[in-house]
Motif scaffolding. Structure first.
Motif, PDB file in Angstrom:
ATOM      1  N   GLY A 449       0.850  -1.236   0.208  1.00 28.11           N
ATOM      2  CA  GLY A 449      -0.001   0.071   0.201  1.00 28.11           C
ATOM      3  C   GLY A 449       0.695   1.307   0.030  1.00 28.11           C
ATOM      4  O   GLY A 449       0.458   2.290  -0.605  1.00 28.11           O
ATOM      5  N   SER A 450       1.906   1.074   0.752  1.00 27.69           N
ATOM      6  CA  SER A 450       2.838   2.136   0.757  1.00 27.69           C
ATOM      7  C   SER A 450       3.477   2.575  -0.756  1.00 27.69           C
ATOM      8  O   SER A 450       3.504   3.723  -0.996  1.00 27.69           O
ATOM      9  CB  SER A 450       4.031   2.238   1.740  1.00 27.69           C
ATOM     10  N   GLU A 451       3.685   1.575  -1.400  1.00 26.59           N
ATOM     11  CA  GLU A 451       4.354   1.650  -2.691  1.00 26.59           C
ATOM     12  C   GLU A 451       3.183   2.556  -3.707  1.00 26.59           C
ATOM     13  O   GLU A 451       3.690   3.298  -4.663  1.00 26.59           O
ATOM     14  CB  GLU A 451       4.740   0.636  -3.300  1.00 26.59           C
ATOM     15  N   ALA A 452       1.941   2.107  -3.588  1.00 26.16           N
ATOM     16  CA  ALA A 452       0.918   2.746  -4.195  1.00 26.16           C
ATOM     17  C   ALA A 452       0.777   4.092  -4.041  1.00 26.16           C
ATOM     18  O   ALA A 452       0.307   4.930  -4.734  1.00 26.16           O
ATOM     19  CB  ALA A 452      -0.520   1.773  -3.982  1.00 26.16           C
ATOM     20  N   VAL A 453       0.954   4.447  -2.736  1.00 28.41           N
ATOM     21  CA  VAL A 453       0.601   5.839  -2.190  1.00 28.41           C
ATOM     22  C   VAL A 453       1.779   6.715  -2.875  1.00 28.41           C
ATOM     23  O   VAL A 453       1.638   7.802  -3.187  1.00 28.41           O
ATOM     24  CB  VAL A 453       0.507   5.886  -0.852  1.00 28.41           C
ATOM     25  N   ASP A 454       2.799   6.001  -2.919  1.00 24.42           N
ATOM     26  CA  ASP A 454       4.013   6.992  -3.269  1.00 24.42           C
ATOM     27  C   ASP A 454       3.819   7.085  -4.796  1.00 24.42           C
ATOM     28  O   ASP A 454       4.135   8.300  -5.340  1.00 24.42           O
ATOM     29  CB  ASP A 454       5.334   6.083  -3.208  1.00 24.42           C
ATOM     30  N   PHE A 455       3.536   6.278  -5.447  1.00 20.16           N
ATOM     31  CA  PHE A 455       3.182   6.376  -7.048  1.00 20.16           C
ATOM     32  C   PHE A 455       2.010   7.520  -7.073  1.00 20.16           C
ATOM     33  O   PHE A 455       1.976   8.316  -8.040  1.00 20.16           O
ATOM     34  CB  PHE A 455       2.569   5.050  -7.790  1.00 20.16           C
ATOM     35  N   LEU A 456       0.977   7.454  -6.559  1.00 20.71           N
ATOM     36  CA  LEU A 456      -0.315   8.300  -6.747  1.00 20.71           C
ATOM     37  C   LEU A 456       0.055   9.578  -6.266  1.00 20.71           C
ATOM     38  O   LEU A 456      -0.344  10.577  -6.777  1.00 20.71           O
ATOM     39  CB  LEU A 456      -1.460   7.762  -5.881  1.00 20.71           C
ATOM     40  N   SER A 457       1.071  10.029  -5.068  1.00 18.58           N
ATOM     41  CA  SER A 457       1.389  11.121  -4.802  1.00 18.58           C
ATOM     42  C   SER A 457       2.287  11.867  -5.968  1.00 18.58           C
ATOM     43  O   SER A 457       2.209  13.011  -6.262  1.00 18.58           O
ATOM     44  CB  SER A 457       2.169  11.036  -3.405  1.00 18.58           C
ATOM     45  N   ASP A 459       2.656  10.781  -9.326  1.00 16.28           N
ATOM     46  CA  ASP A 459       1.717  10.907 -10.542  1.00 16.28           C
ATOM     47  C   ASP A 459       0.724  11.722 -10.695  1.00 16.28           C
ATOM     48  O   ASP A 459       0.522  12.483 -11.581  1.00 16.28           O
ATOM     49  CB  ASP A 459       1.281   9.404 -11.117  1.00 16.28           C
ATOM     50  N   GLN A 460      -0.225  12.136  -9.543  1.00 14.84           N
ATOM     51  CA  GLN A 460      -1.032  12.785  -9.460  1.00 14.84           C
ATOM     52  C   GLN A 460      -0.953  14.058  -8.820  1.00 14.84           C
ATOM     53  O   GLN A 460      -1.973  15.005  -8.359  1.00 14.84           O
ATOM     54  CB  GLN A 460      -2.308  12.051  -8.739  1.00 14.84           C
ATOM     55  N   TYR A 461       0.313  14.450  -8.249  1.00 16.00           N
ATOM     56  CA  TYR A 461       0.657  15.693  -7.604  1.00 16.00           C
ATOM     57  C   TYR A 461      -0.342  15.874  -6.323  1.00 16.00           C
ATOM     58  O   TYR A 461      -1.003  16.806  -6.219  1.00 16.00           O
ATOM     59  CB  TYR A 461       0.507  16.959  -8.450  1.00 16.00           C
ATOM     60  N   LEU A 462      -0.560  14.774  -5.555  1.00 13.49           N
ATOM     61  CA  LEU A 462      -1.235  14.698  -4.503  1.00 13.49           C
ATOM     62  C   LEU A 462      -0.576  14.849  -2.996  1.00 13.49           C
ATOM     63  O   LEU A 462       0.378  14.267  -3.117  1.00 13.49           O
ATOM     64  CB  LEU A 462      -2.261  13.429  -4.347  1.00 13.49           C
ATOM     65  N   GLU A 463      -1.301  15.285  -2.169  1.00 12.87           N
ATOM     66  CA  GLU A 463      -0.541  15.172  -0.883  1.00 12.87           C
ATOM     67  C   GLU A 463      -0.715  13.550  -0.237  1.00 12.87           C
ATOM     68  O   GLU A 463      -1.561  12.874  -0.913  1.00 12.87           O
ATOM     69  CB  GLU A 463      -1.149  15.899   0.238  1.00 12.87           C
ATOM     70  N   ARG A 464      -0.271  13.050   0.741  1.00 17.16           N
ATOM     71  CA  ARG A 464      -0.208  11.670   1.049  1.00 17.16           C
ATOM     72  C   ARG A 464      -1.639  11.354   1.323  1.00 17.16           C
ATOM     73  O   ARG A 464      -2.047  10.149   1.122  1.00 17.16           O
ATOM     74  CB  ARG A 464       0.837  11.291   2.247  1.00 17.16           C
ATOM     75  N   GLU A 465      -2.244  11.881   2.200  1.00 19.22           N
ATOM     76  CA  GLU A 465      -3.706  11.886   2.653  1.00 19.22           C
ATOM     77  C   GLU A 465      -4.808  12.003   1.323  1.00 19.22           C
ATOM     78  O   GLU A 465      -5.423  11.043   1.433  1.00 19.22           O
ATOM     79  CB  GLU A 465      -4.202  12.937   3.567  1.00 19.22           C
ATOM     80  N   GLU A 466      -4.439  12.605   0.525  1.00 15.73           N
ATOM     81  CA  GLU A 466      -5.169  12.615  -0.597  1.00 15.73           C
ATOM     82  C   GLU A 466      -4.993  11.294  -1.479  1.00 15.73           C
ATOM     83  O   GLU A 466      -5.960  10.954  -2.197  1.00 15.73           O
ATOM     84  CB  GLU A 466      -4.889  14.204  -1.488  1.00 15.73           C
ATOM     85  N   ALA A 467      -3.653  11.183  -1.712  1.00 18.00           N
ATOM     86  CA  ALA A 467      -3.363   9.816  -2.303  1.00 18.00           C
ATOM     87  C   ALA A 467      -3.965   8.669  -1.866  1.00 18.00           C
ATOM     88  O   ALA A 467      -4.519   7.736  -2.466  1.00 18.00           O
ATOM     89  CB  ALA A 467      -1.858   9.843  -2.497  1.00 18.00           C
ATOM     90  N   ILE A 468      -4.153   8.725  -0.649  1.00 17.09           N
ATOM     91  CA  ILE A 468      -4.813   7.464   0.079  1.00 17.09           C
ATOM     92  C   ILE A 468      -6.296   7.530  -0.158  1.00 17.09           C
ATOM     93  O   ILE A 468      -6.914   6.476  -0.755  1.00 17.09           O
ATOM     94  CB  ILE A 468      -4.746   7.374   1.693  1.00 17.09           C
TER      95      ILE A 468
END
Length: 775
Positions: A449-457, A459-468
């Motif tokens: 899950g942490s790897e997916a959050v890193d990618f979304l943050s 790629d989508q220019y999101l904060e970590r909470e927003e990426a979750i």
């Protein structure tokens, strides 16, 4: 003495006997010295060799001769040689008796076959009207009289009692049953009688012989089952399809075998070849029976080979189109059907080349023949043969209508691009997907899950909470899920798996393309297109009564290819909000088409184990969950009821599919679900607007056409095995089940049946179920 000694040497060629008679005194002295220097192990080895030699020479000799020789020849031998000969006599006697018992069993089976044939006709010869009908019609194939007068009640009662004694050979296997419930094979229970001279002291040896025989049979049975499941023969190659080749193999086995036991073992090992292996592209194969050869000869007659092309334009619900199909089929002409309802663009083409969109229209290459009346007119005048000769010898020109193209007028792959699917595809290529350990277990193709959050943050220019939160949105759209369904999506060391990487989902038959980038359509729209296409397939490739299916033509049709594209859209649909009527129609139509798909891919099951595999292992992924034929029938349509011969329900309380199941069983679905058997109901398409009316009509059609037969004179009713397997859906006992069934009979027959039930004098028997393919 020399002649007698010579005969003894031929009978028992042991090394010890030769040494005693042929050696000189000096040589005998040396032998004695040598024997003094050897240990006990050499003596045991010599004794064993003598026993083996004795057994080889005695095994093929008749029992009386063996006893005489044993009495005459072994008097001069020592006690160990006598024991060895006794063992060989015992083994030979046991083999003789086993062989005799096998011949007696075969004779008994031949005597039982007329009775079994008599009872098996209950579904084939069943009358359509059950009022005061005689069950004597069930004896049609046995040459019995069709009409039994009032004086023949004894004969009628005997026939019905035989039907009552019939036992179902193979219970229902629907994907969750225990394999041990397969049909039991009855064998001889007679004891193996030995001669009076050997009977007293030979019981231990007899028990050993029987034990060895049973052990040998068990090994053969287990190996046969394993080969049958794997589809492989003894040498590891695929099982042969040609029955003549199988017959030759069995004949050669019988000629080569030296002993009765070896011959029997080899013949048994070849039995799985008869009913395993199946090539859907060559022919739909079932068990061949002598009484079905004439029927199959007409169906399997080859179509006329031709260079040209015959095009038939049709539309749904057209009676003349059905007559045109039947006419071309009887002429053994291969044709390509273009349904202008399925292919709307072809309607304009028909108007252009024929001047009208009226159907049916038949083209021989570019030549317009016309409709049914024109075909019959040419046939009566004899000019049709000239047209047929033309299409046989001449190829189609560029002016001739083209056959349907792949994907023509198909909206399955069309639609707006799903932006979320594009992001997920990019995420699959970026993050590390590999096997990982979690809670002392190994999970394949997972990511953190942490790897997916890193990618979304990133790629989508999101904060970590927003990426979750964005990851939870992707998980809710069924792109991936937790390996143990512990949460929707969280940051950290939780393991998640993409939908198409799931080991169960990856084996489903509708996920070959992976993630679909088109936005998922509503289940109502997909159900509507599936229903429309099923209607077209059933009308074009099944008999008018819906009891016979042309699997071979379905396999190569463009309609079936379109069906495969439609079911791929079911991967991420939402099913929870479907109304009851929509859910009933959708899953019934899907079940019937899914069964056809399974038969085309895996072949028609030849026995209970294959049936269990088809019903339980052939799956689709629908809404992120896997559904087998058994799960659809027992889990969804029966309200999560236990399948026959099972102790557990299909879905647990935590199973996501439990929310999709109907709240209560729908008993009439048993007259609509068709899994390719001859004793099943007719194949038809069901619509949500008239689902209850159509299910009632299906029940009436099934019960009035042989599913329930009443003999008022002897007060016996014969019903389909469906009422036995799923009796809990119809009532608590036989009386309630028959009262439920009486609602779908003709009024006169229903009143007569209810009157018999009121007197409590009615006997219920169940018809044998025909598992053969409904082709």
């Amino acid at each position: 003495m020399e002649k007698e000694h010579s005969s003894e040497t031929n009978t028992v060629s042991s090394p010890t006997a030769e040494k005693k008679e042929g050696d000189t005194p000096d040589m005998q002295k040396k032998v004695l010295e040598k024997e003094d220097s050897t240990d006990k192990l050499d003596d045991q080895k010599e004794d064993q060799e003598m026993e083996n030699s004795t057994g080889k020479n005695m095994v093929n000799s008749p029992v009386p001769e063996m006893e005489e020789r044993g009495t005459r020849d072994f008097q001069k031998d020592d006690q160990e040689g006598e024991d060895s000969s006794d063992k060989s006599v015992l083994n030979s006697t046991t083999a003789e008796k086993l062989k005799g018992d096998k011949l007696d069993d075969q004779k008994e089976d031949q005597e039982k076959s007329p009775r079994e044939m008599q009872s098996s006709n209950i579904s084939d010869e069943a009358p359509k009207i059950v009022n005061e009908k005689r069950l004597d019609d069930l004896n049609g194939n046995m040459g019995e009289s069709r009409e039994l007068g009032p004086g023949n009640e004894e004969r009628r009662n005997k026939i019905l009692e035989e039907l009552l004694d019939e036992e179902e050979e193979e219970p229902v296997f629907d994907g969750t049953e225990v394999p041990g419930m397969e049909a039991n094979r009855s064998g001889s229970t007679r004891s193996l009688d030995l001669d009076t001279e050997t009977q007293g002291y030979a019981w231990p040896e007899k028990a050993v012989a029987i034990t060895n025989f049973v052990r040998e049979k068990s090994v053969i049975a287990v190996s046969s089952v394993l080969r049958r499941l794997s589809g492989k023969s003894d040498d590891g190659q695929n099982v042969a399809e040609d029955e003549d080749k199988d017959h030759n193999i069995q004949s050669s086995v019988k000629e080569v075998s030296d002993s009765p036991r070896e011959s029997e073992a080899q013949v048994v090992s070849q039995k799985p070849i008869e009913r395993s292996g199946w090539n859907p592209l060559s022919f739909i194969r079932t068990e061949n029976k002598a009484d079905k050869r004439e029927e199959m000869a007409d169906k399997s007659a080859p179509l006329i080979a031709m260079k040209g092309r015959i095009i038939l334009y049709t539309r749904l619900g057209c009676q003349d189109c059905k007559e045109a199909r039947l006419f071309l089929y009887r002429k053994r002409l291969r044709y390509i059907e273009i349904n202008i309802d399925v292919y709307p663009s072809r309607k304009l083409e028909l108007e252009k080349i024929a001047g009208s969109s009226a159907v049916p229209r038949v083209f021989f290459n570019e030549v317009l023949i016309g409709g049914v009346s024109e075909l019959k007119g040419l046939d009566e005048s004899g000019k049709l043969n000239e047209k047929i000769e033309y299409v046989i010898t001449e190829g189609p020109s560029f002016e001739a209508p083209l056959q349907p193209l792949s994907g023509e007028d198909d909206v399955s792959s069309s639609g707006a691009i799903d932006e979320l699917a594009v992001i997920v595809r990019k995420m699959k290529e970026s993050i590390v997907v590999k096997d990982r350990f979690y809670k002392l277990r190994r999970f394949t193709n997972c990511f953190l899950g942490s790897e997916a959050v890193d990618f979304l943050s990133e790629d989508q220019y999101l904060e970590r909470e927003e990426a979750i939160e964005f990851g939870r949105k992707l998980a809710s759209k069924l792109f991936f899920h937790h390996v143990l369904d512990e949460n929707l999506f969280e940051d950290g060391n939780h393991l998640y798996r993409f939908l198409d990487h799931d080991p169960l989902v990856s084996q489903c038959q509708n996920i070959s393309r992976g993630i679909i980038e088109v936005k998922p359509k509503s289940i109502i729209e997909i159900s509507s297109r599936l229903r429309f296409l099923s209607y077209a397939i059933f009308e074009a490739y099944t008999s008018e009564d819906g009891m016979h299916v042309d699997y071979r033509s379905i396999h190569g049709s463009e309609e079936f290819a379109r069906y495969l594209r439609i079911v791929e859209e079911l991967q991420r649909v939402e099913l929870q909000d479907m109304p009851r009527e929509e859910k009933l129609a959708f899953f019934i139509n899907l079940y019937n088409m899914m069964a056809i798909h399974g038969i085309l891919v895996w072949g028609h099951p030849a026995g209970a184990l294959e049936r269990r595999k088809l019903l339980g292992d052939f799956k689709y992924v629908i809404g992120g969950c896997t559904y087998s034929l058994s799960a659809i029938q027992n889990g969804i349509l029966r309200g999560n009821q236990r399948p026959p011969y099972n102790l557990i329900k299909p879905f647990g309380m935590k199973d996501k599919r439990f929310k999709v199941a109907l709240p209560y069983p729908e008993p009439l679905i048993h007259f609509a679900l068709v899994c390719g058997n001859r004793s099943g109901p007719a194949l038809r398409c069901y619509s949500p607007g008239n689902i209850d009316k159509e299910l009632t009509e299906a029940a009436c059609n099934f019960l009035r056409c042989g599913g329930l037969i009443v003999d008022l004179n002897v007060k016996i009713v014969a019903v389909s095995m469906i009422f036995k397997w799923f009796s809990v859906d119809f009532g608590k006992n036989d009386v309630e089940v028959l009262k439920h069934a009486a609602n779908y009979l003709e009024s006169a027959d229903s009143e007569a049946l209810l009157e018999l039930l009121a007197t409590s004098q009615l006997k219920v028997i169940y018809q044998p179920y025909d598992w053969g393919l409904n082709y």
